[in-house]
Motif scaffolding. Structure first.
Motif, mmCIF file in Angstrom:
data_model
loop_
_atom_site.group_PDB
_atom_site.id
_atom_site.type_symbol
_atom_site.label_atom_id
_atom_site.label_comp_id
_atom_site.label_asym_id
_atom_site.label_seq_id
_atom_site.Cartn_x
_atom_site.Cartn_y
_atom_site.Cartn_z
ATOM 1 N N PRO A 288 0.825 -1.588 0.299
ATOM 2 C CA PRO A 288 0.273 0.171 -0.006
ATOM 3 C C PRO A 288 1.048 1.283 0.268
ATOM 4 O O PRO A 288 0.380 2.466 -0.489
ATOM 5 N N LEU A 289 1.963 1.124 0.425
ATOM 6 C CA LEU A 289 2.571 2.340 1.033
ATOM 7 C C LEU A 289 3.559 2.896 -0.998
ATOM 8 O O LEU A 289 4.459 3.507 -0.666
ATOM 9 N N LEU A 290 3.444 1.568 -1.864
ATOM 10 C CA LEU A 290 4.785 2.165 -3.212
ATOM 11 C C LEU A 290 4.563 3.238 -3.696
ATOM 12 O O LEU A 290 5.227 3.135 -4.011
ATOM 13 N N PRO A 291 3.186 3.744 -4.204
ATOM 14 C CA PRO A 291 3.036 5.661 -4.646
ATOM 15 C C PRO A 291 3.855 6.367 -3.832
ATOM 16 O O PRO A 291 4.388 7.300 -4.711
ATOM 17 N N GLU A 292 4.337 6.070 -2.436
ATOM 18 C CA GLU A 292 4.424 7.145 -1.511
ATOM 19 C C GLU A 292 6.760 6.886 -1.676
ATOM 20 O O GLU A 292 7.033 7.384 -1.721
ATOM 21 N N VAL A 293 6.687 5.740 -1.794
ATOM 22 C CA VAL A 293 8.133 5.192 -1.849
ATOM 23 C C VAL A 293 8.034 5.488 -2.995
ATOM 24 O O VAL A 293 9.093 5.620 -3.481
#
Length: 218
Positions: free
Chosen positions: A110-115
């Motif tokens: 779920p954190l892929l976009p921010e990362v």
């Protein structure tokens, strides 16, 4: 880059000197050997002057029959409006695209976009480049195969679209070589390659992408 230099020479009398010098500076970029880069037609309606490059991260002999395969690819466009642009907050704008296939479990994070966005800003910061007004999108998409393609494993694609305004140096010329090198660092990161040593110590933290087990042929 020889072809890029020849392409730039077309219409040289009408080309502003800062733009010519900025594009010529791309030849000074020190890129990783996995990067293949070539000039490509630039968009004609986004700015009075534009120049474009396309690049791929290539894994040599990694295909099932020993052929090369692309791990990631993308496009970098340099826009220039000598009169300046209020939206850009400057006379130059760098517009980029980077995309690659990931392992499905990475795509479900779920954190892929921010990362992923931090990979871009981290790559720019690590190269010590100065820029402003960044904007962009991170898109992930999953592919599932059926019928005659049912034997293929599910695939997850990531696409990072971004633009920013490079700070201008002496004579109004930005250091596009450093911006190109940073963008290629991003391409290598989304491709799953280990970090390469840059000329100066990185500034700030960059969240690493776990190295992939294998890339799908593109």
């Amino acid at each position: 880059m020889a072809a890029a230099q020849e392409h730039l020479a077309d219409g040289a009398d009408e080309t502003p000197i800062p733009f010519r010098q900025a594009v010529e500076a791309l030849r000074a970029a020190r890129l990783r050997p996995e990067i293949e880069i070539d000039p490509t037609p630039a968009p004609k309606r986004l700015a009075p002057f534009a120049y474009a490059l396309e690049a791929a991260v290539v894994e040599r002999g990694a295909g099932p029959d020993g052929e090369d395969r692309d791990l990631a690819d993308g496009r970098l466009v340099v826009l220039h409006n000598p009169a300046g642009d209020d939206t850009w907050q400057g006379a130059f704008r760098v517009v980029t695209l980077a995309r690659a296939e990931l392992e499905p479990e990475m795509g479900s994070d779920p954190l892929l976009p921010e990362v992923s966005w931090s990979w871009l800003t981290g790559a720019l910061d690590a190269r010590g480049v100065h820029y402003g007004a960044p904007s962009g999108t991170v898109t992930r998409a999953g592919s599932y195969y059926f019928g005659g393609l049912a034997a293929r494993e599910p695939a997850t694609q990531i696409e990072i679209r971004a633009s920013w305004t490079p700070s201008e140096g002496a004579g109004g010329v930005p250091d596009l070589a450093a911006h190109l090198a940073a963008w290629c660092d991003l391409l290598c990161q989304v491709a799953g390659l280990p970090p390469a040593t840059v000329d100066m110590p990185p500034r700030g933290g960059v969240v690493p992408l776990p190295q992939r087990r294998g890339a799908q042929p593109r």
